[in-house]
Design a protein around this motif. Structure first.
Motif, PDB file in Angstrom:
ATOM      1  N   LEU A   1       0.830  -1.200   0.000  1.00 40.11           N
ATOM      2  CA  LEU A   1       0.000   0.000   0.000  1.00 40.11           C
ATOM      3  C   LEU A   1       0.867   1.254   0.000  1.00 40.11           C
ATOM      4  CD1 LEU A   1      -2.787  -0.982   2.562  1.00 40.11           C
ATOM      5  CD2 LEU A   1      -2.888  -1.053   0.069  1.00 40.11           C
TER       6      LEU A   1
ATOM      7  N   THR B   1       0.453   6.951   1.940  1.00 42.03           N
ATOM      8  CA  THR B   1      -0.700   7.731   2.380  1.00 42.03           C
ATOM      9  C   THR B   1      -1.716   6.879   3.140  1.00 42.03           C
ATOM     10  OG1 THR B   1      -1.634   7.400   0.161  1.00 42.03           O
ATOM     11  CG2 THR B   1      -0.520   9.495   0.606  1.00 42.03           C
ATOM     12  N   CYS B   2      -1.634   5.557   2.972  1.00 43.45           N
ATOM     13  CA  CYS B   2      -2.544   4.659   3.679  1.00 43.45           C
ATOM     14  C   CYS B   2      -1.986   4.196   5.021  1.00 43.45           C
ATOM     15  CB  CYS B   2      -2.848   3.430   2.818  1.00 43.45           C
ATOM     16  SG  CYS B   2      -3.699   3.806   1.278  1.00 43.45           S
TER      17      CYS B   2
END
Length: 442
Positions: free
Chosen positions: A25, A28-29
């Motif tokens: 991922l 930003t996650c």
């Protein structure tokens, strides 16, 4: 949440504890703790390169903005206390370094990392970003202690000529400064304390200079007045980066960092000049005026250009600049420093005003070259004006103070302080003129 101070010995292990297990991922996650760790690590690595608090805070805020996080940081010479807030929770960290130094090569890579993060870094995973920082962190010194000694020898030899020294003083300065900075580099490799490194390197530089000039007196009947150049052999110790960055931080109202850097620079100068004074007493040396020699004005102009280039180039190598960056700083310093000297000689300009205009010129030229070349501005401007720092004035102030010639000491110190104040002011106003982000409060 509070963390223990981070030192390089366990830095990688510490940061990688915060890598999210969802490696596929984008960053930003990731959670707030992981984002805060990335922001803090980048800030601490920038701080370790010798750059000022304003640049560290600006880079941390850039990362935080791209990660949708608000970051507030309190930055000193060796530590960062910061808090990240995402609208729901906050995370606080306290990070520290064991010592400070200058590494313009690593600084260049870190600033490129921050710029690349804005363009495409948000799409990378946390593991990829930390891996890139791992690679940057491995950038050590490009130059061996022997090469650093030669760089200092070249810089101080050029410094000697610009201060009025002749062939004899330049040769002896080359030997003394080379030996002194070689020893300092070896001691730094072994992580010896700051005061020991300064005292030992300055003492050796003065001792080698005295031995070399004595040998010249015996072999070539050189008069003892050439002993005055021993001051130049210790000028490699000038703390240019903390001096200049302290002024920039104070201009941006980063009072903690500005004062800490200023005190750090003053501390180095006091220890170095006191050591040189003690060596002068031991070796019966006196800081007299250099013997005069006549050089035609046009020839002197070109010799100043050459000496300024060599001096700035040598100082840049001492700051671990790669060759293209060092050459760029040398070109700027060659123009700015020669302009300063010619203004004093031909126009009768006060030295402090000439230093301001020389520094302003260096800052403006660096702004013109920064975008096409991509080098960090501070890694170009600071080496280009270090050669303008009045190390000779500062030493003579301390020497006369030790001899209780208080009037002469105050005169030398006042002249030195005016020039020292003028140098960062020139860079600050160049930055105000050319940098919109620096021009406004942020």
């Amino acid at each position: 949440m509070s963390q223990t101070p981070v030192t390089p010995n366990h830095m990688n292990v510490y940061w990688h504890d915060y890598i999210d297990h969802r490696k596929d991922l984008p960053v930003t996650c990731a959670g707030l703790h992981e984002k805060a760790a990335l922001i803090g690590r980048t800030g601490l690595m920038l701080l370790s390169c010798g750059t000022g608090a304003w640049r560290v805070r600006s880079s941390m805020n850039t990362l935080a903005s791209e990660l949708s996080v608000t970051c507030t940081a309190n930055i000193g010479l060796l530590s960062i206390d910061y808090t990240c807030f995402d609208g729901r929770e906050s995370v606080s960290h306290s990070l520290s370094l064991p010592s400070t130094g200058v590494n313009t090569s690593r600084l260049d890579r870190l600033e490129r990392f921050v710029k690349d993060f804005v363009k495409s870094g948000k799409d990378l995973s946390l593991e990829d970003l930390h891996s890139r920082l791992d690679e940057i962190e491995k950038i050590g010194g490009h130059y061996t202690p022997l090469m650093q000694g030669l760089a200092a020898a070249m810089a101080c030899c050029a410094f000697c000529f610009l201060l009025g020294g002749g062939i004899s003083e330049m040769v002896c300065t080359f030997l003394g400064a080379g030996a002194g900075n070689y020893l300092r580099a070896k001691l730094n490799q072994r992580k010896y304390t700051l005061f020991l490194c300064i005292t030992a390197s300055v003492a050796l530089a003065c001792l080698v200079y005295a031995a070399a000039i004595q040998l010249c007196e015996w072999c070539f009947a050189i008069p003892s007045s050439h002993e005055a150049g021993y001051i130049c052999s210790m000028l490699f110790i000038i703390p240019g980066f903390p001096f200049i960055t302290s002024g920039i931080d104070l201009a941006k109202q980063d009072m903690r960092s500005g004062m800490e850097r200023l005190i750090y620079a003053v501390m180095i100068i006091v220890v170095a000049t006191t050591t040189a004074w003690a060596m002068a007493l031991l070796l019966h040396l006196q800081p007299e005026e250099f013997p005069s020699f006549v050089v035609p004005p046009l020839a002197l102009f070109f010799l100043r250009l050459l000496a300024s280039f060599c001096g700035v180039f040598g100082f840049s190598l001492m700051f671990n600049s790669p060759l293209p960056l060092a050459a760029t700083a040398a070109l700027i310093g060659m123009i700015a420093n020669t302009l300063r000297l010619e203004m004093v000689d031909l126009a009768g300009c006060p030295p402090a005003m000439a230093a301001f205009l020389g520094s302003l010129t260096a800052g403006l030229l660096a702004s013109l070259l920064q975008k096409p070349l991509g080098f960090p501005r501070i890694s170009i401007t600071v080496p280009s004006i270090v050669i303008m720092v009045p190390g000779l004035y500062l030493y003579r102030a301390v020497y006369n103070l030790g001899e209780m010639y208080l009037g002469d000491s105050a005169s030398w110190l006042a002249s030195a302080l005016l020039i020292v104040l003028a140098l960062p002011l020139g860079l600050i106003f160049a930055r105000i003129i050319t940098d919109r982000s620096f021009r406004h409060c942020s």
